[in-house]
Every structure is written in C-alpha cells, then in structure tokens.
Design an enzyme around this catalytic site. Structure first.
Site, PDB file in Angstrom:
ATOM      1  N   VAL A  72       0.838  -1.210   0.000  1.00  0.00           N
ATOM      2  CA  VAL A  72       0.000   0.000   0.000  1.00  0.00           C
ATOM      3  C   VAL A  72       0.866   1.251   0.000  1.00  0.00           C
ATOM      4  O   VAL A  72       0.586   2.224  -0.709  1.00  0.00           O
ATOM      5  CB  VAL A  72      -0.973  -0.011   1.200  1.00  0.00           C
ATOM      6  N   CYS A  73       1.932   1.239   0.790  1.00  0.00           N
ATOM      7  CA  CYS A  73       2.840   2.393   0.833  1.00  0.00           C
ATOM      8  C   CYS A  73       3.476   2.649  -0.529  1.00  0.00           C
ATOM      9  O   CYS A  73       3.676   3.804  -0.930  1.00  0.00           O
ATOM     10  CB  CYS A  73       3.931   2.159   1.876  1.00  0.00           C
ATOM     11  N   THR A  74       3.789   1.593  -1.246  1.00  0.00           N
ATOM     12  CA  THR A  74       4.363   1.745  -2.578  1.00  0.00           C
ATOM     13  C   THR A  74       3.401   2.483  -3.502  1.00  0.00           C
ATOM     14  O   THR A  74       3.799   3.383  -4.249  1.00  0.00           O
ATOM     15  CB  THR A  74       4.721   0.376  -3.160  1.00  0.00           C
ATOM     16  N   LEU A 128       3.193   6.419  -2.167  1.00  0.00           N
ATOM     17  CA  LEU A 128       4.324   7.265  -2.521  1.00  0.00           C
ATOM     18  C   LEU A 128       4.451   7.421  -4.024  1.00  0.00           C
ATOM     19  O   LEU A 128       4.839   8.482  -4.518  1.00  0.00           O
ATOM     20  CB  LEU A 128       5.621   6.722  -1.911  1.00  0.00           C
TER      21      LEU A 128
END
Length: 220
Positions: free
Chosen positions: A42-44, A47
């Site tokens: 999810v962070c990928t 960002l």
C-alpha cells in the site's frame, strides 16, 4: 500535533540529503506524511501516486516530505522499486523521504499506533499526514490506519480549500466542495458587506428557522 500548533523545527537525514526543516520549507506549504514501512504494497502505491502528482503540488507552492522509521539505505533501495512500479513518475523521484530509525520524529508528531506505541519491534507509524503552511502552523491533519491507503485528490482538494479560505478570509468550503463550485459565506459577514464582497451574485437559502445563514457564491 493539533491544528493550529507550530510544528517544531527538526533536522533529519533524507534520501535527498540532510535537511533542516525550517530552512528546507522556506516560504512554501508542506505535506509531511508518514508510512508504516518500506517495501510494503500500500505504501508503494501511495508514494508512487503522490510522486506522479508532484507537479500539481508544485503549482500550489507545496513541498512534499515523506517519513518512515526505516533507515536511509532501505529508503534508497525502495525508491527504485517505487519508480519501477509507477512508470509514469517523471524523471528522478521528486521528493525526500525522512529516515527515522530511532522513531524520534514518529513519537514527537504522534504518528504511532496506540496499541503498539511502546513496542520497539512493532511500533511502525500509521498513515499520518500534516498540511503545514509557510508560517509553520499545522493547518490540517489526517490519520489513516495501515490498512487504508490515502486519496491524493483529497489531499489536493484540502490544500485548495485552505489556500482559498486564507486568501478570501470570509468564506468556507462545504461538503464535497471542488474548485470552481460554490463556497459558503461565513455567518459573521453582514448582508451589506456580502453584497459588496461578492457583486456577481449570492444565493440565499430559506430555512424553517427563518435565519439566513446558508449563503453561497461562485464569485471568487
């Protein structure tokens, strides 16, 4: 970090070199946002999508500053993954990512999950986000759990609302507002002043109470 608080200055190592926050910010707005961990799915996406929209933030005089409790070497390696996944990121990765392996900033800014905040092994940050104005004030906060990715369009909408209401002083943006749609005239503005401030038209809504407090305009 409550709304209206002055964000304290700090120094940090980032993927674009060391920064002194106040010097780095200058006269810009800032989005300071945390993510739980590097090399997570999810962070990928977050960002990556924020990087793709970097030009939209730049048009709003807004700098981007990401944060993670992982170390700098992991950040650098992860940026390569993000660029590989989001092929529409133009050029170099556009904004710095803070390395905070000792969790000092995470604690100072209240970015940790309540359940795990005292567990060094598990205390990753939630998805905290602060919109900071050039006077170093926290203007808006968002806190999402690790399971829910953020909406970049909503972040941009919030910046537009804050900058518009700063400029006009006498309006607020209603639910689901988008740039170009109606804004609300604040109740303390007199009818006479409202007509002078918004000569191209005001829509007044009649209420059962008889009070005239719902006044909208697109004259901005």
């Amino acid at each position: 970090m409550r709304i209206g608080a002055t964000i304290p200055n700090f120094k940090a190592d980032t993927t674009k070199g060391p920064i002194d926050f106040y010097d780095w910010l200058g006269n810009s707005w800032c989005i300071l946002f945390s993510h739980p961990a590097d090399f997570t799915p999810v962070c990928t996406t977050e960002l990556g999508r924020i990087a793709v929209h970097q030009g939209h933030f730049a048009k709003r005089n807004t700098k981007l500053l990401a944060h993670s409790v992982d170390d700098l070497k992991l950040h650098v390696d992860w940026v390569n993954d993000i660029k590989s996944y989001c092929l529409d990121i133009p050029g170099e990765f556009p904004y710095p990512i803070i390395a905070d392996p000792k969790r000092e900033l995470a604690v100072k800014f209240g970015m940790l999950d309540e359940k795990d905040k005292d567990n060094v092994d598990l205390a990753h940050t939630v998805r905290a986000l602060f919109i900071i104005s050039p006077d170093k004030k926290v203007r808006l906060t968002m806190h999402y759990p690790t399971s829910t990715g953020r909406n970049v369009d909503e972040i941009l909408r919030c910046i537009d609302s804050l900058q518009l209401t700063d400029r006009l002083k006498v309006v607020a943006t209603p639910a689901n507002w988008e740039p170009g749609t109606k804004v609300m005239i604040l109740p303390h503005v007199t009818e006479e002043d409202a007509d002078k401030l918004f000569p191209r038209g005001i829509e007044r809504v009649s209420m059962p109470s008889g009070k005239v407090y719902v006044r909208t305009t697109t004259d901005y």
